[in-house]
Write a protein that holds these residues in place. Sequence first.
Motif, short mmCIF file in Angstrom:
data_model
loop_
_atom_site.label_atom_id
_atom_site.label_comp_id
_atom_site.label_asym_id
_atom_site.label_seq_id
_atom_site.Cartn_x
_atom_site.Cartn_y
_atom_site.Cartn_z
N ASP A 58 -7.16 -8.47 4.29
CA ASP A 58 -6.06 -9.09 3.39
C ASP A 58 -5.55 -10.47 4.09
O ASP A 58 -4.95 -11.17 3.46
CB ASP A 58 -4.85 -8.10 3.04
N SER B 277 0.80 -1.20 0.15
CA SER B 277 0.14 -0.03 -0.03
C SER B 277 0.84 1.27 -0.06
O SER B 277 0.46 2.23 -0.72
CB SER B 277 -0.89 0.03 1.25
N LYS C 43 -12.21 -9.35 -4.00
CA LYS C 43 -10.63 -9.14 -3.84
C LYS C 43 -10.23 -9.97 -5.17
O LYS C 43 -10.80 -10.12 -6.20
CB LYS C 43 -10.31 -9.79 -2.65
N SER D 7 -13.19 1.17 2.64
CA SER D 7 -12.38 0.91 1.69
C SER D 7 -11.31 2.01 1.74
O SER D 7 -11.65 3.13 1.17
CB SER D 7 -12.94 0.60 0.36
N ALA D 8 -10.27 1.82 1.61
CA ALA D 8 -9.08 2.61 1.54
C ALA D 8 -8.85 2.86 0.38
O ALA D 8 -8.43 4.29 0.09
CB ALA D 8 -7.88 1.93 2.40
N GLN D 9 -9.13 2.03 -0.45
CA GLN D 9 -8.88 2.46 -1.98
C GLN D 9 -9.78 3.40 -2.53
O GLN D 9 -9.39 4.43 -3.28
CB GLN D 9 -9.23 1.14 -2.56
N ARG E 283 1.65 4.23 -2.97
CA ARG E 283 1.26 5.62 -2.78
C ARG E 283 2.49 6.61 -3.01
O ARG E 283 2.31 7.67 -3.40
CB ARG E 283 0.78 5.81 -1.21
C1 S3P Z 1 -5.48 -1.43 0.02
C2 S3P Z 1 -6.92 -1.40 0.66
C3 S3P Z 1 -7.53 -2.80 0.75
C4 S3P Z 1 -6.60 -3.93 0.43
C5 S3P Z 1 -5.59 -3.88 -0.81
C6 S3P Z 1 -4.81 -2.63 -0.46
C7 S3P Z 1 -4.73 -0.28 -0.17
O1 S3P Z 1 -8.36 -2.55 -0.37
O2 S3P Z 1 -7.23 -5.06 0.49
O3 S3P Z 1 -5.00 -4.99 -0.62
O4 S3P Z 1 -3.74 0.04 -0.36
O5 S3P Z 1 -5.55 0.91 -0.16
P1 S3P Z 1 -9.82 -1.99 -0.04
O6 S3P Z 1 -9.85 -0.80 0.49
O7 S3P Z 1 -10.75 -1.92 -1.21
O8 S3P Z 1 -10.41 -2.89 1.17
#
Ligand code: S3P
Length: 426
Positions: free
Chosen positions: A312, A24, A339, A165-167, A28
């Motif tokens: 994860d 992650s 996922k 969701s962090a994404q 970034r």
């Molecule tokens: C991640 C967020 C997670 C995780 C992924 C990496 C990220 O997904 O499963 O492997 O770096 O922001 P979600 O935020 O969609 O759950």
Amino acid sequence: MSKVSVSKADSFSLHISEIAPDKSISHRSAMFSMLANGVSEITNFLRAEDTLNSLEIVKNLGATVVDDGTTIKISSDGIKEPFEILDCGNSGTGMRLFCGLLSSANGHFVLTGDKYLRSRPMKRVTSPLREIGAIFDGRDDANLAPLSVRGSSLKAFNYESKIASAQVKSCMILAALRADGICTYTEPELSRDHTERMLKGMGASLHVDGLKTTVEPMKELLSPLTIRVPADPSSAFFFAVAAAITPNSNIVLEGVTLNPTRIEAFKALERMGADIKYEETDNRYEPIGNIHVNYAPLKAITVEDNISWLIDELPVLSIAFACAKGTSIVKNAEELRVKESDRISTVVEGLNACGITTTEYKDGYTVTGGTLTSATVDSDGDHRIAMSFIIAGIKCGMNVTDLDCINTSFPNFFELLQKITKVEFK
Ligand code: S3P
């Protein structure tokens, strides 16, 4: 590399300092360097397929990347319209964060990925971005990649997300930095917060109050990043489980991020009875340190809160469930279905093949601890499924097929595994 046989392991005592760098944070680091007014310096960048794809995209967007093999220096004088299609490979993080970054950039961009990524839902980012003026297109009305985006001006927003969701959060924060006013993003449960920490560290005006993040648009470029990427707790956790299921074993996992949004799986393993200690050694953007794991008999637990903090790690945590006394329950985890594979199905089917009793629900599953037996399990192209069943192999011997996916996140996985057990490629 299509098939591996892993042998049952004897007890071990190990100190590992080469866990793969955090995925992650590596993604970034490459992307956020494009928002800086100077040269960002990144050491210990994860050299795995997913993150190298992000680095390649950053280059295709006009950044200058100088890599001496140790430090990667990135500078940019603005996002340029690329000649190439931007290939995110297997990475949902790559695709979703680039959607946010590019939605306000000057030009036309096409994002694609491998056959797995092209099947994963993108509306979760393209819908809120379209609502604020972004111009997206793609299959299934911009739900499925390839996606195209033409940068446009974005309106300020107050967005309440239904998904932790962090994404999605990071995508919207990146869009907010270029919107025409102050934006707020609220999530239902706190997801990993690397974006907030790193952008704040670069000088962005971003305020976090519980589940709500307020972002002021950038008035000027941000300060460059200087970062040593810590080890990835999600990768480290495979070896934590290896120690936790092998009697008389212990392991030290060095230099891992101890960010609370990332070590919940270790806390779950502790609740199961494993003896785990955290030793903070550094703090840059986030706490970093060593995690000590000692074997102890495991008992079943229920996992239902803060699911995004261990999303994860659930596949390999489920291998620990299979070795524990009692029935473990996973709830509120429907996100697992979207996922790299449908991880509720792949975990349940894999465990069933190994003689373990499970029950599958729409948003979770149960695992009743028992005796794992040797089987052949296919990864379904999902790196975490492949590595999870390989770890199960140290208990009973295992064949796992479709292994190339491991290179997306943990290229030196087998090198480290060979410190514990015999590994034979076929
Ligand atoms: C991640 C967020 C997670 C995780 C992924 C990496 C990220 O997904 O499963 O492997 O770096 O922001 P979600 O935020 O969609 O759950």
